[in-house]
Design an enzyme around this catalytic site. Structure first.
Site, PDB file in Angstrom:
ATOM      1  N   GLY A 105      -5.849  12.349   3.174  1.00 32.83           N
ATOM      2  CA  GLY A 105      -6.975  11.135   3.069  1.00 32.83           C
ATOM      3  C   GLY A 105      -6.856  10.334   2.242  1.00 32.83           C
ATOM      4  N   PRO A 130       4.470  -0.745  12.252  1.00 34.75           N
ATOM      5  CA  PRO A 130       4.137  -0.252  13.303  1.00 34.75           C
ATOM      6  C   PRO A 130       3.623   1.260  13.193  1.00 34.75           C
ATOM      7  CG  PRO A 130       6.532  -1.121  13.700  1.00 34.75           C
ATOM      8  CD  PRO A 130       5.946  -1.370  12.385  1.00 34.75           C
ATOM      9  N   GLY A 179      -4.995   7.870   1.255  1.00 37.83           N
ATOM     10  CA  GLY A 179      -4.809   6.362   2.008  1.00 37.83           C
ATOM     11  C   GLY A 179      -6.010   5.931   2.257  1.00 37.83           C
ATOM     12  N   LYS A 180      -6.916   6.455   3.056  1.00 35.99           N
ATOM     13  CA  LYS A 180      -8.045   5.926   3.675  1.00 35.99           C
ATOM     14  C   LYS A 180      -8.993   5.567   2.283  1.00 35.99           C
ATOM     15  CE  LYS A 180     -12.302   6.912   6.339  1.00 35.99           C
ATOM     16  NZ  LYS A 180     -12.948   5.740   5.222  1.00 35.99           N
ATOM     17  N   TYR A 239      -4.819   1.695  10.433  1.00 31.82           N
ATOM     18  CA  TYR A 239      -5.755   0.676   9.912  1.00 31.82           C
ATOM     19  C   TYR A 239      -6.729   0.485  10.997  1.00 31.82           C
ATOM     20  CZ  TYR A 239      -3.008  -0.497   6.077  1.00 31.82           C
ATOM     21  OH  TYR A 239      -2.338  -0.287   4.930  1.00 31.82           O
ATOM     22  N   VAL A 299       0.840  -1.153   0.116  1.00 36.88           N
ATOM     23  CA  VAL A 299      -0.135  -0.032  -0.050  1.00 36.88           C
ATOM     24  C   VAL A 299       0.923   1.276  -0.130  1.00 36.88           C
ATOM     25  CG1 VAL A 299      -1.825   1.344   1.212  1.00 36.88           C
ATOM     26  CG2 VAL A 299      -1.696  -1.228   1.359  1.00 36.88           C
TER      27      VAL A 299
END
Lengths: 166, 166
Positions: free
Chosen positions: A114, A141, A116-117, A147, A104
């Site tokens: 935003g 981490p 990535g969301k 997530y 990703v």
């Protein structure tokens, strides 16, 4: 620079395939598009993955791996002539019981707004349409919180991830 | 009951395919065989998975998932007429960069004599032959030690596993 109005359903389908969808963008000057069908320039893909800090992998192996990948999602900055790849995610799996998300990436200059969301939303929705019941991933981490905020369950029932290197 | 000597290379290949291999067994009365090619009776497979405590899944979906599985390993108790499935593991993945292990099972009455380790050894070796560089899995709390003893790295660099349910 093109205006948003130029991205008609016809253009969308022709350049990005029938499963393409516009990605919400906070910058009205640019159009962003999710595509499962537009093919990748492997050099551009590796540049994107390197830009987010991942180590380079042999091109031939990446090509082979992509050929055997269940779902590949590209996030493209639309341009009528030269769309640019600004985000990516891929999933392996059987497409029925299990799918696992890998690689990703959102290009650093497009991060923090935003995307990535939106990329994960589009990816999960595509897997849901396939009928996949459970999706898994191994979170660094640094992105565990990301997530968790999106409804992923961390280490359900005490599961631990295990890696084995050839 | 047949004697070990009856399991010639010809029998092995004919009944279990060319990538079959005998599994070391502490009981000389039985022959155990790993196979990637012998097809599964789905009812028998589900009985095995249920015997180790996994919840039942719709047969149609299991069949589809197996069709799209990178590597399926059966551990068979050899019988010239009716080999019985006593162990199983499968892997999804792209077969190049990533493979993920699912559904590892040894039938309860065959547990405790090291067959799980042999099953994983055979599985990892098969993935290595494919050229896979990294193998991953999600370990139940009860088997974390089992995998750690076999050289798996738990939560490398602080990775956490994350699950998402449709």
């Amino acid at each position: 620079m093109i205006s948003s109005s130029s991205l008609t359903p016809e253009v969308l389908e022709q350049a990005y395939g029938h499963r393409a969808r516009e990605c919400p963008s906070s910058n009205e000057q640019i159009n962003l598009v999710f595509s499962q069908d537009r093919s990748f320039d492997l050099v551009e893909l590796e540049q994107l993955l390197e830009a987010v800090g991942w180590s380079r992998r042999p091109m031939r192996r990446v090509r082979l791996a992509l050929d055997h990948t269940l779902l590949k999602v590209g996030l493209w900055r639309h341009d009528p002539l030269f769309p640019r790849l600004v985000g990516f995610a891929r999933c392996t799996g059987d497409g029925v019981l299990e799918a696992t998300v890998w690689d990703v990436a959102i290009h650093p200059i497009y991060q923090g707004v935003g995307l990535g969301k939106h990329l994960m939303d589009y990816t999960l929705e595509s897997l849901k349409e396939m009928g996949v019941k459970r999706v898994t991933l191994f979170a660094d981490p640094g992105v565990v919180d990301f997530y968790e905020r999106q409804g992923w369950t961390l280490e359900p029932d005490g599961h631990k991830c295990a890696f084995w290197y050839a």
